[in-house]
Design a protein around this motif. Sequence first.
Motif, short mmCIF file in Angstrom:
data_model
loop_
_atom_site.label_atom_id
_atom_site.label_comp_id
_atom_site.label_asym_id
_atom_site.label_seq_id
_atom_site.Cartn_x
_atom_site.Cartn_y
_atom_site.Cartn_z
N ILE A 186 1.03 -0.95 0.04
CA ILE A 186 0.09 -0.55 -0.07
C ILE A 186 0.93 0.92 0.22
N VAL A 187 1.78 1.31 1.00
CA VAL A 187 3.10 2.42 0.75
C VAL A 187 3.51 2.71 -0.66
N LEU A 188 3.65 1.54 -1.07
CA LEU A 188 4.70 1.96 -3.07
C LEU A 188 3.79 2.01 -3.63
N MET A 189 1.80 1.30 -3.93
CA MET A 189 1.21 1.92 -4.18
C MET A 189 0.99 3.81 -4.61
N THR A 223 -10.33 8.71 -0.53
CA THR A 223 -11.35 7.62 -0.24
C THR A 223 -11.65 6.84 -0.57
N ALA A 224 -12.82 6.40 -1.28
CA ALA A 224 -13.02 5.75 -2.63
C ALA A 224 -11.48 4.00 -2.87
N GLU A 225 -10.84 5.07 -2.67
CA GLU A 225 -9.50 3.98 -2.78
C GLU A 225 -9.49 3.17 -1.61
N ILE A 226 -9.19 3.99 -0.14
CA ILE A 226 -8.89 3.77 1.35
C ILE A 226 -10.29 2.62 1.10
N GLY A 227 -11.22 2.87 0.98
CA GLY A 227 -12.15 1.98 1.18
C GLY A 227 -12.61 0.75 0.93
N THR A 228 -11.75 0.74 -0.61
CA THR A 228 -11.95 -0.55 -1.31
C THR A 228 -10.55 -2.00 0.10
N LEU A 229 -9.34 -0.55 -0.65
CA LEU A 229 -8.55 -1.62 0.24
C LEU A 229 -9.04 -2.27 1.89
N ARG A 230 -9.32 -1.70 2.46
CA ARG A 230 -10.50 -1.88 3.56
C ARG A 230 -10.94 -3.00 3.50
N GLY A 241 -5.16 -3.83 6.82
CA GLY A 241 -5.72 -3.61 7.93
C GLY A 241 -5.21 -2.11 8.34
N VAL A 242 -5.62 -1.09 9.37
CA VAL A 242 -5.92 0.12 10.01
C VAL A 242 -4.40 0.47 9.33
N ALA A 243 -3.47 -0.59 9.90
CA ALA A 243 -1.62 -0.11 10.38
C ALA A 243 -1.25 0.16 8.53
N PRO A 244 -1.85 -0.58 7.66
CA PRO A 244 -0.84 0.15 6.87
C PRO A 244 -1.81 0.82 5.20
N VAL A 245 -3.19 1.70 6.08
CA VAL A 245 -3.47 2.59 5.78
C VAL A 245 -2.72 3.94 6.29
N LEU A 258 0.55 12.95 10.74
CA LEU A 258 -0.42 11.65 11.40
C LEU A 258 -1.66 12.65 11.74
N ALA A 259 -2.31 13.49 11.88
CA ALA A 259 -3.88 13.54 12.31
C ALA A 259 -4.32 12.96 10.62
N PRO A 260 -4.01 12.90 9.33
CA PRO A 260 -4.82 12.98 8.19
C PRO A 260 -4.30 11.14 7.54
N ALA A 261 -3.54 10.47 8.83
CA ALA A 261 -3.43 9.59 8.59
C ALA A 261 -4.42 8.72 9.31
#
Length: 394
Positions: A10-13, A291-298, A303-307, A376-379
């Motif tokens: 997810i970091v590389l992406m 947002t949609a990308e994060i939702g799809t990955l979840r 997990g929460v940590a990769p996001v 940090l806060a956005p993450a």
Amino acid sequence: MSALTQVREIVLMNLRSVPQRLGASLVIVIGIAGVVGVMVALLSMSSGLEKTLAGTGRNDRVVVTRGGSNGELASFLDRASGTLVKQDPAIARGPDGLPQASGELIIVTEVPRKGQKTGANVTLRGVEPAGFAIRPELRIVEGRMFRPGIRELIVGQAASQQFEGLAVGTELRFRGSTWTVVGHFSTGGDAHESELWADAETAQSAFNRSGYSSLLLQLANTDSFDALEKRLTSDPQLNVEARREREFFSGQSGNLTATIGVLAGLVALIMAIGATFGALNTMYSAVSARTAEIGTLRALGFGVAPVIASVMAEALALAIAGGVLGAGLAYVAFNGYSVSTLGSGFTQVAFKFAVTPGLVMTGLGLALFIGFIGGLAPAIRAARMPVTAALRGQ
């Protein structure tokens, strides 16, 4: 898929998608580059001045001044005191058997700045012949040495570059007397290169001075300093202070470098606050766009940590890019840049800005701190986003 693999993927992406948000990302990079560049530039001035003064002198030479004086300009030693100090057994003897000690006189003169009509205070140092034997690092780089008994000067290389009218052959008027510049000298880039030097006896006669501002002593043995200091300060006929030459000149920069450091810190703090808010705003925008990308990955099981890691990685990568850019610009623009400033003796000290590896690392550390706070806060917001809401792009 393991948690570590999830983080890596997810970091590389996320990092590969940064060019799609290039405009917003540049806000962080440029903002942090400005903070780091200004801070490193200001601190490089302090670093350069400290390097110049701390590099003046050696530990086997001793500067003796009047007790309680805060520098050579405020010091006065009469000839009797000078003669008494020179007889100390810790002082080295030359081939002629005479003590390797130089009585030196400090006079404040005025020399015009280059490109300006206003003058600047410059130190004229009267030096006895032994002063040159004591300082083997001094060399004439243009012209010749002055002749004793004649109103001739040699000029430090830094002074000749910073001030007008100091070329070899130029005549200068000081308090009704005419002096001729006959040479330029180098002492390896230390504080003495900001000075004009003349024969001590001639300077005493021309400026109506009867004594010395200081004495420079060559120790026969470096370890004999403590014994020499004890003898001089305990002698009831003397009122003097003795310090190793390097320590003496290093102490001259203390207050000024501390002031510059405080100024650099305040400016960097104000700019850092602005850059942090810029990073926060940009990273919140990046999270909203994904947002949609994060939702799809979840939904796929990430997990929460990769996001959190993906958002923090982007913020820190942009921060380090800004830090490198800012430090690089400061190095190109200011490292080695020659200026002069008013020293502790109310005379100009010429020196060069010094962008050291330590300052670069300090700048990069500040950049990473801004990136960490800004990301940090956005993450955390991205990690806490409900999957259903994220999939709907809300």
